[in-house]
Design an enzyme around this catalytic site. Sequence first.
Site, mmCIF file in Angstrom:
data_model
loop_
_atom_site.group_PDB
_atom_site.id
_atom_site.type_symbol
_atom_site.label_atom_id
_atom_site.label_comp_id
_atom_site.label_asym_id
_atom_site.label_seq_id
_atom_site.Cartn_x
_atom_site.Cartn_y
_atom_site.Cartn_z
ATOM 1 N N LYS A 1 40.415 86.934 36.805
ATOM 2 C CA LYS A 1 40.484 86.981 35.336
ATOM 3 C C LYS A 1 39.225 87.637 34.747
ATOM 4 O O LYS A 1 39.182 87.971 33.576
ATOM 5 C CB LYS A 1 40.691 85.575 34.775
ATOM 6 C CG LYS A 1 42.075 84.983 35.103
ATOM 7 C CD LYS A 1 42.227 83.595 34.531
ATOM 8 C CE LYS A 1 43.550 82.928 34.854
ATOM 9 N NZ LYS A 1 44.650 83.339 33.946
ATOM 10 N N THR B 1 50.025 84.091 29.230
ATOM 11 C CA THR B 1 50.704 83.629 28.011
ATOM 12 C C THR B 1 49.683 83.437 26.902
ATOM 13 O O THR B 1 50.037 83.461 25.730
ATOM 14 C CB THR B 1 51.459 82.297 28.238
ATOM 15 O OG1 THR B 1 50.574 81.386 28.902
ATOM 16 C CG2 THR B 1 52.715 82.515 29.063
ATOM 17 N N LYS C 1 49.789 84.023 22.620
ATOM 18 C CA LYS C 1 49.356 83.068 21.578
ATOM 19 C C LYS C 1 48.363 83.730 20.620
ATOM 20 O O LYS C 1 48.423 83.525 19.407
ATOM 21 C CB LYS C 1 48.715 81.828 22.216
ATOM 22 C CG LYS C 1 49.625 81.068 23.168
ATOM 23 C CD LYS C 1 48.809 80.046 23.982
ATOM 24 C CE LYS C 1 49.568 79.571 25.200
ATOM 25 N NZ LYS C 1 48.693 78.849 26.149
ATOM 26 N N HIS D 1 55.227 83.041 40.557
ATOM 27 C CA HIS D 1 54.185 83.117 39.531
ATOM 28 C C HIS D 1 52.962 83.899 39.934
ATOM 29 O O HIS D 1 52.026 84.022 39.155
ATOM 30 C CB HIS D 1 53.726 81.713 39.134
ATOM 31 C CG HIS D 1 54.652 81.038 38.182
ATOM 32 N ND1 HIS D 1 54.533 81.158 36.826
ATOM 33 C CD2 HIS D 1 55.737 80.257 38.403
ATOM 34 C CE1 HIS D 1 55.496 80.467 36.238
ATOM 35 N NE2 HIS D 1 56.243 79.915 37.174
ATOM 36 N N LYS E 1 40.774 80.609 29.186
ATOM 37 C CA LYS E 1 41.744 80.542 30.271
ATOM 38 C C LYS E 1 41.042 79.919 31.464
ATOM 39 O O LYS E 1 39.818 79.724 31.427
ATOM 40 C CB LYS E 1 42.257 81.945 30.631
ATOM 41 C CG LYS E 1 41.118 82.969 30.813
ATOM 42 C CD LYS E 1 41.623 84.378 31.106
ATOM 43 C CE LYS E 1 42.229 85.070 29.930
ATOM 44 N NZ LYS E 1 43.635 85.370 30.053
ATOM 45 N N ARG E 2 41.769 79.598 32.543
ATOM 46 C CA ARG E 2 41.094 79.076 33.718
ATOM 47 C C ARG E 2 40.049 80.071 34.221
ATOM 48 O O ARG E 2 40.207 81.281 34.066
ATOM 49 C CB ARG E 2 42.122 78.779 34.830
ATOM 50 C CG ARG E 2 42.880 77.496 34.600
ATOM 51 C CD ARG E 2 41.979 76.293 34.507
ATOM 52 N NE ARG E 2 41.393 75.979 35.797
ATOM 53 C CZ ARG E 2 41.857 75.039 36.607
ATOM 54 N NH1 ARG E 2 42.883 74.290 36.245
ATOM 55 N NH2 ARG E 2 41.293 74.810 37.775
#
Length: 805
Positions: free
Chosen positions: A540, A642, A646, A346, A534-535
């Site tokens: 990110k 992901t 969405k 992952h 998101k986290r």
Amino acid sequence: MFSTKERFKNCFAKRLEMMCGKRLQDSTTLDQYQTLGQMVREHISTNWIRTNEKNRSFQEKQMYYLSIEFLFGQFLGQNLLNLGVRETVKEGLKDLEISLDEIEKAEPDAALGNGGLGRLAACFLDSLATLNLPGNGMGIRYKYGLFEQRIVDGNQVELPEQWLKSGNVWGVRNSDQAIDIQFWGIVHPDTSSDRLEFRHEKAMVITAIPYDIPMIGAHTDTVNTLRLWSAEPSSNYKEYNLLTYKRETEAVSEFLYPDDTYDDGKILRLKQQYFLVSASLQSIVKSYRKAHSTLKDFHEKVAIHINDTHPSLAIPELMRILLDEEKMGWDEAWHITIHTFSYTNHTILSEALEKWPIYLIKPLLPRIYMIINEINEKFCRWVWEQHPGDWNRIENLAVIAHGVVKMAHLAIVGSHSVNGVAKIHSDLLKEKEMNHFYLIFPEKFNNKTNGISHRRWLLKANPELTNLITDAIGEKWKKNPDELINLTPFAYDSSFIEVFQAVKRKRKEDLIRVIKDSTGFVVNSDSIFDVQVKRLHAYKRQLLNVLHIMHLYNHLKEDRSAGLYPQTFIFGAKASPSYYYAKKVIKLIHSVAEIINNDPQVNDKIKVIFLPNYRVSIAEQIFPAADVSEQISTASKEASGTGNMKFMMNGAITLGTLDGANIEILERVGPDNIYTFGLQADEVVSYYEKGGYRSREYYQHDRRIKEVVDQLMNGIFADQPYEFEAIYDSLLDHNDEYFILRDFSTYAEAHKKIQKDYQNKAKWAEKAIINIACSGHFSSDATIERYSEEIWNIKPRDTRIILSP
Ligand SMILES: *Cc1c(COP(=O)(O)O)cnc(C)c1O
């Protein structure tokens, strides 16, 4: 009991009286929720029993998905929807003056996961059941899920998440199927027979109690199982101090580690991992043993999937069972083991690759350590035979090296399949991170791009959009989401566009109410909803988003006539409690929001919202309301993502780097229907190989950048001097590892383009509808079909079981 509205009403009222000992009019929402949950369980019970019986016969191959995380969220609404009874229930309850929405809201989220990895596991189980595939999940029943996030003065505060406080209607405790697990102790060689055997003595025994949760497929009779293990004291506790023993035991399934990137090296985490795999493997073997007299064909009937490296100890655990309990020889046991396991990688973030020091693992799991050691020696000898004298290669490949066990190496050596989760990620694994393994095992490596359950993220989260789509193209896409592509012509149909815009506006108004309730800020529904949820993690790059917002603020303050279209920037993110930098970014978002939202000179143009406690249930309200989906990770760092899928499925346009599945989204929708910017993965990788780039040059040469970076230190956004020093240092002193300043300018350009394009509302809706039309490709049903055919070799059950009356 759900066949007609009248029948349902009767059953519901009677059941509630029976269960709660109250009249309907005196019942609480929680009572009503528990009652409805029980009714669902009773409704599916025959199918659940039958699916289990069928699975336990092992006539067809079974797959078990081992994961340290399952991020389900709420079950009730999805179960009702999958059973096709949600409308009946809703109408029936309405007659009783009860709101189904309120009941569904009363269910606490099952937040047994941190983020994408755990949510993927949840979507996969939904798809497996719906596709009638014999696939079950196994995980840990953490007493406390991912922490509840509160915001106090702009700072994150963590509270324990007590999701089991009022019991849990979905989990069935099966104490008759408890499993004992051994930790610590001493392993003795036993030479009394002609075979070398090992006896594990003086072990501390912990009992694993399974709680089984039904996984109800959509419009099918299949009800698979998610088995969650809870740690309890064994009745064989006599050798220990009772209190210490009880405390140590229960700690094993108490907390989910609130960190989805790197491991903090605690021995408790290692205990959790072995607890999960030993309980799961022993229970699988036990039930297989009831159907088969030997384990020699085990791998023909059982596939076990390792979701990331956390359950890698399943490999030596199966070896232990085959060698020590089944008395098999090494070669046969190893053949079965390799053919049983498959592994998903992952992440390529090197700090996230799990490594366990020998000094921890050896005393805690003495027999398992011996087996890993032997796996390593045999493997290294095999490599040596292929490449004599190539010490370097062996050092790079070894499972144990420099005093640590490398879990990814164990997983690759012990599996027949290794997959990445998006094309670019799988390529990077082959070419870079795991290249040494790719060179010796090319046949093991493959790609399976992640997917999401359209049942949760469209049918359940956005029923009005669902109906709109169905009115346009019929029902078939619900079963076969690829057919969403038939929506494409409607992107150019003005009457469809109009209804689509109306639905989007309603979802925005719904979210505005949520925002008002939780933050007090009032937001304009005409503004662009630009969302990053998101986290919170440096890679990110929430920071890039915030710095750009600070720049917009500066720009507006300088030039009040700046032709900016109103925009609302929405964030949601939890930071790992020990992750100092991430918490400072949360604080910065709040500080910027405070200034901007309260400044009448700018607050009709931009607003900044941080929605606290981001989780699945609130995510279901956020995605449908979004216009822009921020997917701005440093290229090469986000394995797939992901959240991006969405958003797309709900008609938000991606603003993203060429990273993870964004690249595949671009391939589907075409360059006119996505906004991309920034360095590409190969450029990032080659910068790293050269030792990074000079962030100071970008700071010195771009006035916009200098201004916002200086504002981190000059106090206009800070409560205290130096509050954001760590962020400032990460950009300049630590040379901006994530290329935020490097990508700032192209990011700002992309935003300008969005500003301009959004004003052509019909054109924007066209883009949104094309995104929805192309999103069927990312349904987890398709992903699961590929895993089933290419990795697990499992097939849908052909016999239909008759639905219970
Ligand atoms: C989908 C999802 C994630 C993963 O989001 P990414 O943007 O892919 O990191 C994390 N948390 C929740 C609650 C989700 O639903």
